[in-house]
Every structure is written in C-alpha cells, then in structure tokens.
Design a protein around this motif. Structure first.
Motif, PDB file in Angstrom:
ATOM      1  N   THR A 266     -20.310 -53.694  13.530  1.00 37.31           N
ATOM      2  CA  THR A 266     -20.866 -53.905  12.197  1.00 37.31           C
ATOM      3  C   THR A 266     -19.861 -53.365  11.178  1.00 37.31           C
ATOM      4  OG1 THR A 266     -22.005 -51.773  12.190  1.00 37.31           O
ATOM      5  CG2 THR A 266     -23.233 -53.681  13.035  1.00 37.31           C
ATOM      6  N   VAL A 267     -20.137 -53.614   9.904  1.00 39.92           N
ATOM      7  CA  VAL A 267     -19.269 -53.065   8.863  1.00 39.92           C
ATOM      8  C   VAL A 267     -19.256 -51.544   8.947  1.00 39.92           C
ATOM      9  CG1 VAL A 267     -18.942 -52.846   6.373  1.00 39.92           C
ATOM     10  CG2 VAL A 267     -19.603 -55.047   7.347  1.00 39.92           C
ATOM     11  N   GLU A 268     -20.442 -50.956   9.124  1.00 38.73           N
ATOM     12  CA  GLU A 268     -20.512 -49.498   9.264  1.00 38.73           C
ATOM     13  C   GLU A 268     -19.798 -49.041  10.528  1.00 38.73           C
ATOM     14  OE1 GLU A 268     -23.859 -45.898   9.230  1.00 38.73           O
ATOM     15  OE2 GLU A 268     -24.471 -47.992   9.454  1.00 38.73           O
ATOM     16  N   GLY A 269     -19.865 -49.863  11.595  1.00 41.76           N
ATOM     17  CA  GLY A 269     -19.195 -49.511  12.850  1.00 41.76           C
ATOM     18  C   GLY A 269     -17.691 -49.430  12.699  1.00 41.76           C
ATOM     19  N   ILE A 270     -17.104 -50.287  11.862  1.00 47.74           N
ATOM     20  CA  ILE A 270     -15.659 -50.239  11.621  1.00 47.74           C
ATOM     21  C   ILE A 270     -15.276 -48.916  10.963  1.00 47.74           C
ATOM     22  CG2 ILE A 270     -13.782 -51.267  10.284  1.00 47.74           C
ATOM     23  CD1 ILE A 270     -15.092 -53.980  10.695  1.00 47.74           C
ATOM     24  N   ILE A 271     -16.082 -48.492   9.966  1.00 46.35           N
ATOM     25  CA  ILE A 271     -15.804 -47.218   9.289  1.00 46.35           C
ATOM     26  C   ILE A 271     -16.015 -46.044  10.248  1.00 46.35           C
ATOM     27  CG2 ILE A 271     -16.462 -45.731   7.366  1.00 46.35           C
ATOM     28  CD1 ILE A 271     -17.362 -48.230   5.861  1.00 46.35           C
ATOM     29  N   ALA A 272     -17.092 -46.119  11.047  1.00 50.47           N
ATOM     30  CA  ALA A 272     -17.391 -45.030  11.979  1.00 50.47           C
ATOM     31  C   ALA A 272     -16.286 -44.878  13.031  1.00 50.47           C
ATOM     32  CB  ALA A 272     -18.732 -45.280  12.667  1.00 50.47           C
TER      33      ALA A 272
ATOM     34  N   GLU B 215     -22.237 -43.821   2.949  1.00 45.00           N
ATOM     35  CA  GLU B 215     -23.438 -43.446   2.192  1.00 45.00           C
ATOM     36  C   GLU B 215     -23.640 -44.307   0.957  1.00 45.00           C
ATOM     37  OE1 GLU B 215     -22.787 -39.380   1.354  1.00 45.00           O
ATOM     38  OE2 GLU B 215     -22.861 -38.739   3.466  1.00 45.00           O
ATOM     39  N   LEU B 216     -22.717 -45.292   0.740  1.00 45.40           N
ATOM     40  CA  LEU B 216     -22.810 -46.248  -0.377  1.00 45.40           C
ATOM     41  C   LEU B 216     -22.860 -45.556  -1.737  1.00 45.40           C
ATOM     42  CD1 LEU B 216     -25.274 -48.933   1.040  1.00 45.40           C
ATOM     43  CD2 LEU B 216     -22.824 -49.177   0.649  1.00 45.40           C
ATOM     44  N   LYS B 217     -22.052 -44.498  -1.867  1.00 46.47           N
ATOM     45  CA  LYS B 217     -21.971 -43.844  -3.174  1.00 46.47           C
ATOM     46  C   LYS B 217     -21.211 -44.708  -4.176  1.00 46.47           C
ATOM     47  CE  LYS B 217     -22.399 -39.126  -1.426  1.00 46.47           C
ATOM     48  NZ  LYS B 217     -21.768 -37.771  -1.318  1.00 46.47           N
TER      49      LYS B 217
ATOM     50  N   GLN C 101      -7.096 -71.281  16.396  1.00 42.49           N
ATOM     51  CA  GLN C 101      -7.460 -72.251  15.374  1.00 42.49           C
ATOM     52  C   GLN C 101      -6.228 -72.773  14.639  1.00 42.49           C
ATOM     53  OE1 GLN C 101     -10.766 -73.112  15.448  1.00 42.49           O
ATOM     54  NE2 GLN C 101     -10.647 -71.672  17.158  1.00 42.49           N
ATOM     55  N   LYS C 102      -6.396 -73.903  13.966  1.00 39.00           N
ATOM     56  CA  LYS C 102      -5.282 -74.517  13.256  1.00 39.00           C
ATOM     57  C   LYS C 102      -4.798 -73.657  12.096  1.00 39.00           C
ATOM     58  CE  LYS C 102      -6.703 -79.260  14.329  1.00 39.00           C
ATOM     59  NZ  LYS C 102      -7.125 -80.566  13.761  1.00 39.00           N
ATOM     60  N   LYS C 103      -5.713 -72.890  11.510  1.00 36.42           N
ATOM     61  CA  LYS C 103      -5.362 -72.049  10.366  1.00 36.42           C
ATOM     62  C   LYS C 103      -5.853 -70.624  10.586  1.00 36.42           C
ATOM     63  CE  LYS C 103      -5.452 -75.702   6.828  1.00 36.42           C
ATOM     64  NZ  LYS C 103      -6.009 -76.114   5.516  1.00 36.42           N
ATOM     65  N   GLY C 104      -5.201 -69.689   9.919  1.00 34.68           N
ATOM     66  CA  GLY C 104      -5.693 -68.326   9.910  1.00 34.68           C
ATOM     67  C   GLY C 104      -6.851 -68.180   8.934  1.00 34.68           C
ATOM     68  N   VAL C 105      -7.568 -67.059   9.020  1.00 27.72           N
ATOM     69  CA  VAL C 105      -8.750 -66.839   8.179  1.00 27.72           C
ATOM     70  C   VAL C 105      -8.666 -65.471   7.522  1.00 27.72           C
ATOM     71  CG1 VAL C 105     -11.263 -66.640   8.129  1.00 27.72           C
ATOM     72  CG2 VAL C 105     -10.205 -68.321   9.614  1.00 27.72           C
ATOM     73  N   ARG C 106      -9.015 -65.426   6.252  1.00 20.93           N
ATOM     74  CA  ARG C 106      -9.115 -64.169   5.504  1.00 20.93           C
ATOM     75  C   ARG C 106     -10.522 -64.089   4.922  1.00 20.93           C
ATOM     76  NH1 ARG C 106      -5.761 -60.568   2.333  1.00 20.93           N
ATOM     77  NH2 ARG C 106      -6.788 -59.946   0.388  1.00 20.93           N
ATOM     78  N   ILE C 107     -11.232 -63.025   5.237  1.00 19.26           N
ATOM     79  CA  ILE C 107     -12.608 -62.834   4.769  1.00 19.26           C
ATOM     80  C   ILE C 107     -12.660 -61.600   3.876  1.00 19.26           C
ATOM     81  CG2 ILE C 107     -14.997 -62.394   5.445  1.00 19.26           C
ATOM     82  CD1 ILE C 107     -14.495 -63.855   8.028  1.00 19.26           C
ATOM     83  N   GLU C 108     -13.160 -61.782   2.660  1.00 19.10           N
ATOM     84  CA  GLU C 108     -13.323 -60.683   1.712  1.00 19.10           C
ATOM     85  C   GLU C 108     -14.816 -60.461   1.484  1.00 19.10           C
ATOM     86  OE1 GLU C 108     -11.150 -61.495  -1.827  1.00 19.10           O
ATOM     87  OE2 GLU C 108      -9.224 -61.783  -0.798  1.00 19.10           O
ATOM     88  N   LEU C 109     -15.314 -59.327   1.951  1.00 15.29           N
ATOM     89  CA  LEU C 109     -16.738 -59.007   1.865  1.00 15.29           C
ATOM     90  C   LEU C 109     -16.954 -57.875   0.872  1.00 15.29           C
ATOM     91  CD1 LEU C 109     -19.684 -59.224   2.873  1.00 15.29           C
ATOM     92  CD2 LEU C 109     -19.065 -57.572   4.654  1.00 15.29           C
ATOM     93  N   SER C 110     -17.803 -58.135  -0.122  1.00  9.81           N
ATOM     94  CA  SER C 110     -18.170 -57.103  -1.086  1.00  9.81           C
ATOM     95  C   SER C 110     -19.397 -56.357  -0.554  1.00  9.81           C
ATOM     96  CB  SER C 110     -18.477 -57.748  -2.448  1.00  9.81           C
ATOM     97  OG  SER C 110     -18.851 -56.781  -3.389  1.00  9.81           O
ATOM     98  N   VAL C 111     -19.225 -55.077  -0.238  1.00 12.26           N
ATOM     99  CA  VAL C 111     -20.294 -54.269   0.363  1.00 12.26           C
ATOM    100  C   VAL C 111     -21.011 -53.510  -0.747  1.00 12.26           C
ATOM    101  CG1 VAL C 111     -20.840 -52.481   2.058  1.00 12.26           C
ATOM    102  CG2 VAL C 111     -18.918 -54.052   2.463  1.00 12.26           C
ATOM    103  N   LYS C 112     -22.290 -53.864  -0.950  1.00  9.01           N
ATOM    104  CA  LYS C 112     -23.041 -53.301  -2.071  1.00  9.01           C
ATOM    105  C   LYS C 112     -24.301 -52.561  -1.660  1.00  9.01           C
ATOM    106  CE  LYS C 112     -21.484 -56.993  -5.181  1.00  9.01           C
ATOM    107  NZ  LYS C 112     -21.887 -58.099  -6.083  1.00  9.01           N
TER     108      LYS C 112
END
Length: 463
Positions: A130-136, A172-174, A82-93
């Motif tokens: 998934t987000v959990e898959g990255i942590i796992a 465990e979303l503590k 792509q023409k530009k790079g991408v930064r994604i900030e996800l708040s996991v709640k």
C-alpha cells in the motif's frame, strides 16, 4: 489417440495463470529447494502463478527456512514488457489514499518530492503493498542498525532520526504529499477507490523508452549490434538492391486486394491464462471510414474469446469525439469501431473507461456496453474478499444500472473520445439528414495528447 482421449486431454487442461479462489482445491503451487540467505542452509520456496484483477499476471514467491525460521515473500511480473513505460503521480490527501493498494515491479522507482525521498529502480524487489506500506518499509530500512550508528556516528544517526520523523509525519497525514511511481517496463498499478469513475487524485502518463532503458530491460534492436557501424556502409548498396528486388514480390504477396478475401492465422498466447492458441486476422474496409485489421482469438484451454481491431491508416490530423444518445433498440444496433486510443464515458453513471481497458474492437453500441459491464462484473471487486464493502456496493449499483440500460429502461449518453481520430460510429440517418442522437465533433489535440501519441518527437522536415 482416440477422439475420446483427445476430449479428455482438452478438458483436463487448466490455465497457466488462474484467479485466486478459496474453493480451488488445487491451487497449482510449485515447491523448489533453494538456499536460505540468512543461514545458507536449504529451505523451500513456493511459487504461485496467478492474476491480479485490472492488472496483469504475476508470480508470487514465498520462502521459509525450517532451520533458522527466516521468511520472505516476493512478487514478479509474469506478463510481457509493455510497449511504453508508465509514470503515476498520486496526490495523497487522506487515509483512503494511504490504504491504496500498489503493485510495483523490480524496475519501479519511487519518489516523494516533499521530503526528497528517492528509491531507485532495481534497488528493491517487486511487491504488493500500500502507499503506507512503501513509507513503512523505508522507515524500517532507515531504522536498521540505528542503535549502532548512534554510538559510532552520532551526527549521521541524528540526521536519520530527523528524516524518519518527517516520514512519520507523512504517515500521520500532517501534510499532503505526492507519491511518484515510474516504471520503464510499464508493469505497475495503483488502486482506484473511485472505480468505475475516473481517479481525480491520480495522474497516469505513458512515455516512450530511451535506448538505454530498453537495454536495462534486455531489449535490443539490430542497430545495437557491435558490428553495426562497421557494416553500415557495406550494407547500404546491398540493402537498396534487396528492396528493389523484393518490392514487386511484396506488392504481390501483401496487396490489399489479395488480403481482403483472405483470413491469416498465427500463433499467440492467451491474454488470460498464457496458453498457446491461434489468432485469426483479416483485412477489411468499413464503409465511409477506412481499412482495418480485425483479429479474433479463441483459447481452447480456458475458453477465453477476444477480438481486436487495428486501424490500417495512420493518426489523423485531428482528434474526434462522438456523443451517442442510447434510448431504444435501434440505437443499440449502431456499428462502433473503438481504436486502442479511444476512451469511453457514460456521464449518467459517472463511469469512465480508459483507452487501454477494452482495447481496439469492432462491435455495436450494445456490444460496447456489454463489454464494459462484463469487465466490471468479472474483475470489479479488486482483490476480491479484501475489497471494501463500499466499493463492492458501488460496483453492484453500477452493474444494476447497466442491466437497466441494456433493457432500454434507462436512457444514457455514450461518449467516445479518440485523440488519434481512428474511431467510428455509424449514423442511422439518411445521407441528407441529420442523426439527432449522434453528435460528431473534431478538435485540435493538446500538447499532452500529442505527447501521449508520440507526435511531439516526430520530425518530418529537414531530418
């Protein structure tokens, strides 16, 4: 070759990248012999070229060794950088955020500031997870050889156990945490469970790559040549002479008057299947606005038809915002120029489309609404059968409302917001009158909007 044979050949053409379909008897998988990284004997790797809805073309690879039973799978992006790079900030709640699907390439770096986790780019292969898959996956990597480590290096093993405990607390979303994905190639994706509405928990930032990042991707400019510095002084005079000689030729060849009545053609690749096709391009002028370049592409392989508009002028001094009240057939007929930097929103449907979703196009209000509906209808059920019933029902409800809008049964307000100021909506009122169904507002861009357009780094004085 007869016309009948030519017709049959055209009909037998299939897109290179096709949607995954359970009814497709010929999924076009490719098998190649490759070495097993576990026992170093020969195994089989299967390749599948497909598309991910709302994302890009990818190559799925699956390896299995019949000798030792070793298996592995991998995903690589098959689309252009792509023409530009991408930064994604996800708040996991919540648990829904943990289940968000994530597509990342080899160039994706991952970080979680709350636990000081950093995974550098090119340290892991691209994958669909998934987000959990990255942590796992991180926990699995840390757990590996932990028993041996406890015997040989007990202090290091204790520190790793304590860190694994922190990662399990995130699963465990503590506590809430922030997942940051950054990809210099621009080929990453995080699922939006609120689609077609905007995602309140996810922030997407596009940024210009640095020269060293371009070199990592294999992108080099003429200035990067080893002999560029040596030849700079020698070439200055010759380049000046060339410019002076070529200037009258360029003015004759690319003059606005000549291009206004000419349709140019050039070879390109289909954005859906990747097959070779032709794009027609023409320069035209929109009354009371500016000159634009209109491009139309028709793919003979998959039948995809696309059109795109590029503004002929630069970025305007101020951004512009249009509010169009759509109540009857006359409102549907308004001409609309949507640039690549213009976002769309329909408040009544809680539906928002980013600037890059539909690209730049010159159409009508009805054409914009039909394009929004088609994109949701064709690619809305993300990952098809694996999509949640709640998401499917929400999208079906939105599509039904689009049908009511197009049938003039549901009046709505279409909002076009273009920070670059290169979009246009036709007024249906006379010159001295005010169009009651159209509100036009110009505004000063914010710092973030200027950053998105790359204006904060532009220096026009004392350079």
């Amino acid at each position: 070759m007869s016309s009948e044979d030519l017709t049959n050949t055209t009909e037998n053409k299939k897109p290179i990248f096709r949607n995954i379909d359970a009814d497709d008897a010929d999924p076009e998988t490719t098998e190649i012999e490759s070495a097993c990284m576990n026992c170093f004997r020969s195994g089989q790797t299967r390749l599948l070229l497909t598309k991910i809805p709302f994302f890009k073309e990818v190559v799925l690879m699956s390896f299995k060794c019949e000798h030792c039973g070793f298996e592995s799978n991998e995903i690589q992006s098959a689309s252009e950088i792509q023409k530009k790079g991408v930064r994604i900030e996800l708040s996991v709640k919540n648990a829904e955020d943990l289940n968000r699907r994530v597509v990342r390439s080899d160039y994706t770096s991952v970080s979680i500031p709350e636990v000081e986790l950093e995974i550098p780019s090119q340290s892991q292969k691209g994958e669909i997870t998934t987000v959990e898959g990255i942590i796992a996956r991180t926990i699995r990597g840390l757990t590996q050889d932990q028993e041996v480590r406890k015997i040989e290096h007990p202090e290091a093993a204790a520190s790793i156990d304590a860190y694994i405990h922190k990662l399990n607390s995130l699963r465990e979303l503590k506590s809430h945490f922030t997942l940051i994905l950054e990809d210099i190639s621009g080929n990453i994706f995080v699922e939006n469970p609120f689609a077609p509405s905007s995602d309140p928990n996810c922030k997407i930032i596009h940024f210009e790559r640095q020269k060293d990042q371009d070199r990592i991707l294999g992108l080099y400019s003429p200035e990067d040549s080893p002999n560029a510095d040596e030849n700079d002084h020698d070439d200055e005079s010759s380049e000046a002479q060339k410019k002076n000689l070529l200037k009258p030729i360029a003015e004759d060849a690319w003059g606005i008057d000549d291009l206004n009545g000419e349709v140019l053609q050039f070879q390109t690749l289909c954005q859906l299947c990747g097959s070779s096709c032709e794009t027609n391009m023409k320069l035209t002028k929109i009354p009371h606005f500016k000159e634009v370049v209109i491009m139309a592409t028709v793919c003979e392989t998959c039948g995809c038809k696309t059109n795109e508009v590029k503004c002929g002028g630069g970025i305007e001094e101020m951004g512009i915002r249009f509010e169009v009240r759509v109540e009857n057939k006359e409102d549907f007929s308004r001409d609309v120029l949507k640039s690549e930097t213009c976002s769309l929103k329909i408040s009544e449907l809680d539906c928002e489309v980013g600037p890059s979703a539909l690209g730049g196009r010159f159409t009508t209000v009805e054409g914009i609404l039909v394009a929004m509906k088609d994109q949701l209808q064709n690619e809305g059920c993300l990952f098809r059968d694996s999509a949640d019933d709640e998401i499917k029902n929400r999208l079906e409800s939105v599509i039904d409302k689009f049908d009511q809008i197009l049938a003039s049964k549901l009046p709505v307000t279409l909002i076009l917001d273009d920070p670059a100021g290169n979009s246009y909506v036709q007024s249906l009122a006379e010159c001295d009158e005010i169009d009651s169904n159209l509100i036009i507002e110009k505004y000063e861009r914010s710092f973030d909007q200027n950053e998105e357009l790359g204006l904060n780094d532009i220096k026009t004085e004392d350079y």
